[in-house]
Design an enzyme around this catalytic site. Structure first.
Site, PDB file in Angstrom:
ATOM      1  N   HIS A 151       0.854  -1.171  -0.108  1.00 12.70           N
ATOM      2  CA  HIS A 151      -0.083   0.133   0.128  1.00 12.70           C
ATOM      3  C   HIS A 151       0.926   1.158   0.140  1.00 12.70           C
ATOM      4  CE1 HIS A 151      -3.352  -2.765   1.391  1.00 12.70           C
ATOM      5  NE2 HIS A 151      -2.277  -3.151   2.079  1.00 12.70           N
ATOM      6  N   SER A 187      15.577  21.975 -15.375  1.00 11.98           N
ATOM      7  CA  SER A 187      14.549  22.819 -15.919  1.00 11.98           C
ATOM      8  C   SER A 187      14.878  24.031 -16.405  1.00 11.98           C
ATOM      9  CB  SER A 187      13.706  22.868 -14.524  1.00 11.98           C
ATOM     10  OG  SER A 187      12.822  24.274 -14.416  1.00 11.98           O
ATOM     11  N   LYS A 210      16.727  21.728 -10.389  1.00 11.46           N
ATOM     12  CA  LYS A 210      15.874  20.681 -10.793  1.00 11.46           C
ATOM     13  C   LYS A 210      16.836  19.586 -11.449  1.00 11.46           C
ATOM     14  CE  LYS A 210      11.490  20.402 -11.052  1.00 11.46           C
ATOM     15  NZ  LYS A 210      10.461  19.744 -10.216  1.00 11.46           N
ATOM     16  N   GLU A 252       9.811   9.051 -16.661  1.00  6.84           N
ATOM     17  CA  GLU A 252       8.446   9.464 -17.000  1.00  6.84           C
ATOM     18  C   GLU A 252       8.075   9.222 -18.562  1.00  6.84           C
ATOM     19  OE1 GLU A 252       7.962  13.861 -15.468  1.00  6.84           O
ATOM     20  OE2 GLU A 252       9.986  13.420 -15.530  1.00  6.84           O
ATOM     21  N   LYS A 293      -0.584  -1.896 -39.821  1.00 11.36           N
ATOM     22  CA  LYS A 293       0.933  -1.765 -39.813  1.00 11.36           C
ATOM     23  C   LYS A 293       1.477  -0.612 -39.011  1.00 11.36           C
ATOM     24  CE  LYS A 293       1.194  -4.180 -44.010  1.00 11.36           C
ATOM     25  NZ  LYS A 293      -0.466  -3.914 -43.983  1.00 11.36           N
TER      26      LYS A 293
HETATM   27  N1  ARG Z   1      -1.113  -2.968 -48.863  1.00  5.05           N
HETATM   28  C1  ARG Z   1      -2.033  -4.172 -48.734  1.00  5.05           C
HETATM   29  C2  ARG Z   1      -1.999  -4.449 -47.213  1.00  5.05           C
HETATM   30  O1  ARG Z   1      -1.219  -3.986 -46.415  1.00  5.05           O
HETATM   31  C3  ARG Z   1      -1.297  -5.247 -49.512  1.00  5.05           C
HETATM   32  C4  ARG Z   1      -2.690  -6.256 -49.669  1.00  5.05           C
HETATM   33  C5  ARG Z   1      -3.658  -5.742 -50.763  1.00  5.05           C
HETATM   34  N2  ARG Z   1      -4.555  -6.790 -51.129  1.00  5.05           N
HETATM   35  C6  ARG Z   1      -5.620  -6.517 -51.841  1.00  5.05           C
HETATM   36  N3  ARG Z   1      -6.202  -7.378 -52.061  1.00  5.05           N
HETATM   37  N4  ARG Z   1      -5.919  -5.286 -52.071  1.00  5.05           N
HETATM   38  O2  ARG Z   1      -2.792  -5.022 -46.733  1.00  5.05           O
END
Ligand code: ARG
Length: 461
Positions: free
Chosen positions: A157, A278, A284, A291, A326
């Site tokens: 705690h 700072s 500081k 952080e 991605k």
């Molecule tokens: N740029 C696309 C992706 O990252 C690649 C695959 C595209 N496939 C498609 N059937 N349009 O997913």
């Protein structure tokens, strides 16, 4: 003009906004190496199976190598009109070697291509995280060995609970990061199946050898179901899930460092290399790196959440939604990698202020449990009674505003007449930690043993 790669049935080119929402080249160019490796493995297999001629395959491989060096030397011109890394590379290949380039895409689709590229990238990233976790564990275990006998307050705690050793505290994190490393390795093992050759979704009528491409790319086997192969994103979600746990552990340690290096605690000194000043307050020294490590957890969990939500409503097989995986994964995994590097640097340089730690370890009646245990061990009191007697002695200390070992023998005997002078021995913090010899306990002997066990293990892998 309609798209060269798929525009056969289109009379018009895309709207500018369509191009903007559709193109992924601005981020998936990161996958150039994996894309080229995948294409080379694919075309070599096509030649082996007499699906393309050896001559065409050689030209394609050479062209791909040229493209690799063009990209790496910054000469390659990426085009948004060509949407993604796959089509940018294939279009350049056609410029370089002519019509033979068009044979590369036989028996595959961008769906299995992107799944393969991204798996290769995530796999490399998991290997990097594995190494980084090992380095952090090493730094923590070394600190633990050095400070195996230095006492500090242990908290529950965030209230003083019982004294522990600084080494023990460091080793608690080694255990956490060790589990994280195990999860990274499990994830890598599970993800190491090759989607290439699943084609768009149904497989292909060409006599391809998926085992050959899988092997060439370092996969354990080809994935067994073509629909799953192109639409599975578990591998990256699992990577982000393990990254999230690591981020959570990093954030807890970062939080402790922030607290410990405050003037009020003064438990540790952080090196200048991982602090900032700072612009207005000259005195500081701020723990900014800690952080920021603490803060990174937010975006790492965010990436995991984004991918889970992005995937949950998608029918089989591929949908363009998946292109959104991605940026999130790149950001989340880069963040955890940076946080690991920063934490490793901070731990290496961290100096516990052993005097202050020892002083704090003895405050807050932290050896009250030792007193109660003594009453059980030496006087044979049941633990519940011993707890009550100790509580009354603590109350005297609180009342007088003194530490436990400053309460006089007479005052203690007024609570429990059988108490002897021997009691003062267990009230010292050093004795307290030395007595905690149960397996996994905080005694310096244990801590030294555990630190060495970890250092030995880390030297192996
Ligand atoms: N740029 C696309 C992706 O990252 C690649 C695959 C595209 N496939 C498609 N059937 N349009 O997913």
């Amino acid at each position: 003009m309609s798209n060269r790669m798929w525009g056969g049935r289109f009379a018009e080119g895309p709207d500018a906004i369509m191009e903007e929402i559709n193109a992924s080249i601005d981020f998936d160019r990161k996958l150039y190496k994996q894309d080229i490796d995948g294409s080379k493995a694919h075309v070599r297999m096509l030649a082996e199976k007499d699906i393309v001629t050896r001559d065409d395959a050689d030209k394609i491989v050479q062209g791909l190598d040229t493209i690799l060096s063009e990209i790496e030397s910054g000469k390659f011109k990426f085009s948004r009109a060509l949407e993604d890394i796959h089509m940018n590379i294939e279009a350049r290949l056609a410029e370089l070697i002519g019509p033979a380039a068009g044979r590369l895409h036989t028996a595959r689709s961008r769906n299995d291509q992107v799944a393969t590229d991204f798996r290769l990238w995530v796999r490399d990233t998991l290997d990097t995280l594995d190494d980084q976790l090992g380095e952090l564990m090493q730094a923590l275990a070394e600190k633990a060995e050095t400070h195996a006998a230095d006492v500090m307050p242990g908290f529950t705690h965030l209230q003083s609970a019982q004294p522990v050793t600084f080494g023990h505290h460091m080793l608690a994190y080694v255990e956490m990061f060790g589990r994280d490393r195990g999860r990274v390795r499990d994830a890598r093992k599970r993800m190491n199946e090759c989607p290439l050759g699943a084609a768009a979704l149904a497989g292909t009528s060409f006599p391809i050898d998926r085992h050959m491409t899988a092997k060439a790319l370092g996969f354990d086997r080809p994935s067994a179901n073509s629909l799953d192969a192109v639409s599975d994103r578990d591998f990256v979600i699992e990577a982000l899930a393990t990254a999230s746990l690591t981020a959570m552990h990093l954030s807890r340690l970062a939080e402790e460092i922030v607290i410990w290096c405050s003037a009020q605690f003064g438990f540790v000194k952080l090196s200048d290399k991982f602090s900032t000043g700072s612009s207005i307050m000259p005195q500081k020294k701020n723990p900014d790196a800690a952080e920021l490590v603490r803060a990174k957890s937010g975006r790492i969990y965010g990436s995991l959440q984004a991918l889970l939500v992005m995937m949950k409503g998608l029918p089989l097989a591929y949908s363009k939604d998946m292109q959104e995986d991605k940026e999130q994964a790149f950001d989340g995994l880069a963040s955890v990698s940076l946080a690991l590097a920063a934490m490793t640097g901070m731990i290496r340089d961290l100096e516990p202020v052993t005097k202050a730690l020892k002083k704090a370890a003895g405050s807050g009646y932290s050896t009250a449990t030792d007193l109660a245990d003594w009453l059980v061990r030496v006087l044979g009191l049941p633990f519940r009674d011993a707890h009550h007697v100790t509580g009354r002695i603590v109350a005297i200390a609180v009342e007088k505003g003194i530490e436990l070992h400053k309460v006089s023998l007479e005052e203690m005997q007024a609570v429990e007449p059988k108490i002897t002078n021997e009691i003062f021995q267990v009230l010292s913090v050093d004795k307290s930690v030395r007595s905690r010899t149960s397996y996994g306990g905080t005694s310096p002997v244990n801590v030294r043993k555990q630190a060495r066990r970890w250092l030995k293990e880390l030297a192996k892998a």
